[in-house]
Enzyme design. Structure first.
Site, mmCIF file in Angstrom:
data_model
loop_
_atom_site.group_PDB
_atom_site.id
_atom_site.type_symbol
_atom_site.label_atom_id
_atom_site.label_comp_id
_atom_site.label_asym_id
_atom_site.label_seq_id
_atom_site.Cartn_x
_atom_site.Cartn_y
_atom_site.Cartn_z
ATOM 1 N N GLU A 390 0.840 -1.217 0.000
ATOM 2 C CA GLU A 390 0.000 0.000 0.000
ATOM 3 C C GLU A 390 0.869 1.260 0.000
ATOM 4 O OE1 GLU A 390 -3.676 0.489 0.571
ATOM 5 O OE2 GLU A 390 -3.767 -1.492 -0.344
ATOM 6 N N GLU A 394 9.136 4.780 1.800
ATOM 7 C CA GLU A 394 9.789 5.833 0.992
ATOM 8 C C GLU A 394 8.743 6.591 0.166
ATOM 9 O OE1 GLU A 394 10.892 2.624 1.119
ATOM 10 O OE2 GLU A 394 12.541 3.084 2.480
HETATM 11 C C1 LIG Z 1 2.403 -9.480 0.924
HETATM 12 C C2 LIG Z 1 2.086 -8.458 -0.132
HETATM 13 C C3 LIG Z 1 0.773 -8.205 -0.471
HETATM 14 C C4 LIG Z 1 0.471 -7.289 -1.460
HETATM 15 N N1 LIG Z 1 -0.843 -7.119 -1.842
HETATM 16 C C5 LIG Z 1 -1.105 -6.380 -2.956
HETATM 17 C C6 LIG Z 1 -2.412 -6.351 -3.499
HETATM 18 O O1 LIG Z 1 -3.355 -6.940 -2.965
HETATM 19 N N2 LIG Z 1 -2.617 -5.671 -4.651
HETATM 20 C C7 LIG Z 1 -1.614 -4.999 -5.274
HETATM 21 O O2 LIG Z 1 -1.863 -4.399 -6.317
HETATM 22 N N3 LIG Z 1 -0.362 -4.979 -4.769
HETATM 23 C C8 LIG Z 1 -0.085 -5.663 -3.634
HETATM 24 N N4 LIG Z 1 1.199 -5.690 -3.129
HETATM 25 C C9 LIG Z 1 2.258 -4.972 -3.830
HETATM 26 C C10 LIG Z 1 2.841 -3.810 -3.053
HETATM 27 O O3 LIG Z 1 1.937 -2.738 -3.031
HETATM 28 C C11 LIG Z 1 4.195 -3.478 -3.696
HETATM 29 O O4 LIG Z 1 5.093 -4.501 -3.323
HETATM 30 C C12 LIG Z 1 4.709 -2.124 -3.282
HETATM 31 O O5 LIG Z 1 3.927 -1.111 -3.829
HETATM 32 C C13 LIG Z 1 6.172 -1.898 -3.691
HETATM 33 O O6 LIG Z 1 6.394 -2.228 -5.021
HETATM 34 P P1 LIG Z 1 7.619 -3.186 -5.413
HETATM 35 O O7 LIG Z 1 7.531 -4.391 -4.561
HETATM 36 O O8 LIG Z 1 7.614 -3.377 -6.883
HETATM 37 O O9 LIG Z 1 8.919 -2.401 -4.974
HETATM 38 P P2 LIG Z 1 9.708 -1.283 -5.834
HETATM 39 O O10 LIG Z 1 8.741 -0.277 -6.336
HETATM 40 O O11 LIG Z 1 10.585 -1.969 -6.784
HETATM 41 O O12 LIG Z 1 10.577 -0.609 -4.703
HETATM 42 C C14 LIG Z 1 11.787 -1.199 -4.222
HETATM 43 C C15 LIG Z 1 12.429 -0.228 -3.239
HETATM 44 O O13 LIG Z 1 12.751 1.005 -3.912
HETATM 45 C C16 LIG Z 1 12.131 2.087 -3.242
HETATM 46 N N5 LIG Z 1 11.721 3.121 -4.187
HETATM 47 C C17 LIG Z 1 11.065 2.965 -5.362
HETATM 48 N N6 LIG Z 1 10.848 4.155 -5.950
HETATM 49 C C18 LIG Z 1 11.383 5.094 -5.128
HETATM 50 C C19 LIG Z 1 11.476 6.511 -5.167
HETATM 51 N N7 LIG Z 1 10.966 7.228 -6.160
HETATM 52 N N8 LIG Z 1 12.107 7.151 -4.138
HETATM 53 C C20 LIG Z 1 12.620 6.441 -3.117
HETATM 54 N N9 LIG Z 1 12.552 5.103 -3.007
HETATM 55 C C21 LIG Z 1 11.942 4.435 -4.000
HETATM 56 C C22 LIG Z 1 10.927 1.485 -2.526
HETATM 57 O O14 LIG Z 1 10.494 2.283 -1.468
HETATM 58 C C23 LIG Z 1 11.485 0.143 -2.087
HETATM 59 O O15 LIG Z 1 12.208 0.289 -0.911
HETATM 60 C C24 LIG Z 1 1.517 -6.582 -2.098
HETATM 61 C C25 LIG Z 1 2.847 -6.811 -1.727
HETATM 62 C C26 LIG Z 1 3.136 -7.745 -0.777
HETATM 63 C C27 LIG Z 1 4.585 -8.010 -0.449
#
Ligand SMILES: Cc1cc2nc3c(=O)[nH]c(=O)nc-3n(C[C@H](O)[C@H](O)[C@H](O)COP(=O)(O)OP(=O)(O)OC[C@H]3O[C@@H](n4cnc5c(N)ncnc54)[C@H](O)[C@@H]3O)c2cc1C
Length: 410
Positions: A390, A394
């Site tokens: 959600e 960051e």
């Molecule tokens: C158990 C679980 C349940 C989930 N349930 C759902 C769901 O029901 N529906 C759904 O749609 N999604 C769901 N998600 C997805 C979740 O919302 C994403 O994992 C989250 O938004 C982060 O995206 P990412 O994992 O691709 O990380 P990334 O976006 O790749 O980020 C990796 C790291 O880089 C940092 N980062 C990225 N961009 C920036 C920036 N501009 N400035 C500073 N730091 C940055 C992030 O903060 C993080 O630390 C779920 C995730 C998990 C693990």
């Protein structure tokens, strides 16, 4: 209203109906969820019998969720989530996951869509159903604008054709109703996106890999593959007329409905914050109780300032996180704009607090805290999700940073 009257009208006491509901949910969390938590964490499976039990008493139901969402004080949902997640976060998310999908439809859908699809996300006793909200993709996590799943309109059949791969979907593949964010006009980025309902049994939707997770292991998280999935025209959330006018405004470079969607998202953040507060509170209560009973050097360990000060910081942090959560929930209910991104603030602080205090709780329990015979190691694993999903911590800081500086912080 005079200043005196205004002062009297301020209260942090939830209304009687919310207090009654809180005690009822707490009973379920203590008597049903807590005893089952370790088992479902180990099984890493959706706890169907517990969902069924919750449905039987009306806790897992559309009626319960809508009553709490619409509670006039704004506190209904956050109070309920704190109790459920105090019980167990993995089982809690299995009970709350459908609510996230329901909110996505309820916040932008037509009354007909709400009436048709929300009941199918919950079902009823003896026939429970689930909803899943699918936004994230392998290359579009924090960067929601990068969503590649495509939705193409087939005017001849009045159907939308969805193609792409979603990931991390809570209840993905096992839900009856999937709510999918897709790109209708990739050139417009996030402004060219729309939300679609995929009805039960739609051909072309399948579950990809199911993830084996660090925490909240009773909650099912999986990829969802959409292979030319055809959904009826009425499954476009909000309807085509609204989409067409929004796209036209976006193409002209005007500010559009996207802003409204962002606000809705922001408004739902306090409920995720409340989940984190529930886990954090569980850890503080457990560690405090332990510290008054565990004796070393001839006295309870809690009598050492080194331990008591830690417990004091933990308790203060949980109470502060709850206050931010309640403030944001109250503002959302009263339609007070989040001028400093107060929704994000609550989620950021509560998520970080949950991670920190569950780690401190392990420390207070010493070796016992590090074993699976005590629940605090599980709570620590569970807590970590609140700095990730959600919107990561960051991303919350980025939103708050933009709100307080007025700058385009990236
Ligand atoms: C158990 C679980 C349940 C989930 N349930 C759902 C769901 O029901 N529906 C759904 O749609 N999604 C769901 N998600 C997805 C979740 O919302 C994403 O994992 C989250 O938004 C982060 O995206 P990412 O994992 O691709 O990380 P990334 O976006 O790749 O980020 C990796 C790291 O880089 C940092 N980062 C990225 N961009 C920036 C920036 N501009 N400035 C500073 N730091 C940055 C992030 O903060 C993080 O630390 C779920 C995730 C998990 C693990």
């Amino acid at each position: 209203m005079s200043p005196d009257q205004q002062q009297q009208s301020f209260s942090l006491e939830p209304p009687p109906a919310v207090r009654e509901m809180r005690d009822w949910v707490h009973g379920f969390a203590a008597d049903v969820m807590r005893p089952a938590a370790a088992e479902w964490d180990e099984r890493e499976q959706t706890p169907w019998p517990i969902i069924e039990e919750a449905a039987k008493i009306g806790l897992y139901s559309l009626d319960f969720f809508s009553t709490q969402w619409l509670d006039p004080s704004g506190l209904g949902m956050v109070v309920a989530f704190e109790e459920l997640f105090w019980g167990d976060a993995g089982i809690g998310l299995s009970l709350a996951g459908s609510g996230l999908a329901a909110v996505a439809v309820a916040s932008n859908g037509t009354p007909e869509q709400i009436g048709e699809w929300l009941p199918q996300m919950f079902g009823g006793p003896g026939d429970v159903k689930l909803g899943a909200f699918c936004s994230s993709e392998p290359d579009a996590g924090s960067d929601v604008g990068a969503i590649r799943t495509k939705a193409v309109y087939d005017a001849a059949s009045d159907e939308w054709v969805l193609t792409g791969t979603k990931t991390w979907a809570t209840n993905g593949g096992i839900a009856n109703v999937h709510v999918v964010v897709a790109s209708v006009d990739p050139a417009l980025g996030s402004r060219g996106q729309a939300t679609f309902i995929v009805p039960p049994g739609s051909r072309g939707l399948s579950q990809g890999q199911k993830f084996r997770k660090h925490g909240i292991r009773a909650s099912h998280t999986a990829e969802v593959v959409l292979d030319d999935v055809r959904v009826p025209g009425r499954c476009l959330v909000g309807g085509k007329e609204r989409l067409d006018s929004r796209l036209a405004r976006a193409a002209e470079g005007q500010r559009s409905g996207e802003q409204a969607a962002m606000k809705t998202f922001e408004a739902s953040r306090p409920s995720v914050a409340a989940m984190a507060v529930g886990v954090a509170r569980a850890a503080v209560e457990y560690a405090t109780d332990y510290a008054t009973k565990r004796v070393q050097f001839g006295k309870p360990i809690g009598q050492n300032q080194g331990v008591a000060f830690q417990l004091a910081d933990m308790q203060a942090a949980v109470d502060a996180a709850r206050l931010l959560t309640w403030r944001a929930a109250w503002m959302a209910r009263n339609r007070i704009p989040f001028s400093h991104a107060e929704g994000s603030m609550s989620k950021l602080v509560a998520g970080e607090t949950a991670v920190r205090v569950t780690e401190q709780a392990i420390q207070v329990l010493g070796g016992n805290g590090y074993t699976r015979d005590f629940p605090v190691e599980r709570w620590h694993r569970d807590a970590k999700i609140f700095t990730i999903f959600e919107g990561t911590s960051e991303i919350q800081r980025m939103i708050i940073g933009r709100a307080v500086t007025g700058l385009d912080v990236r």
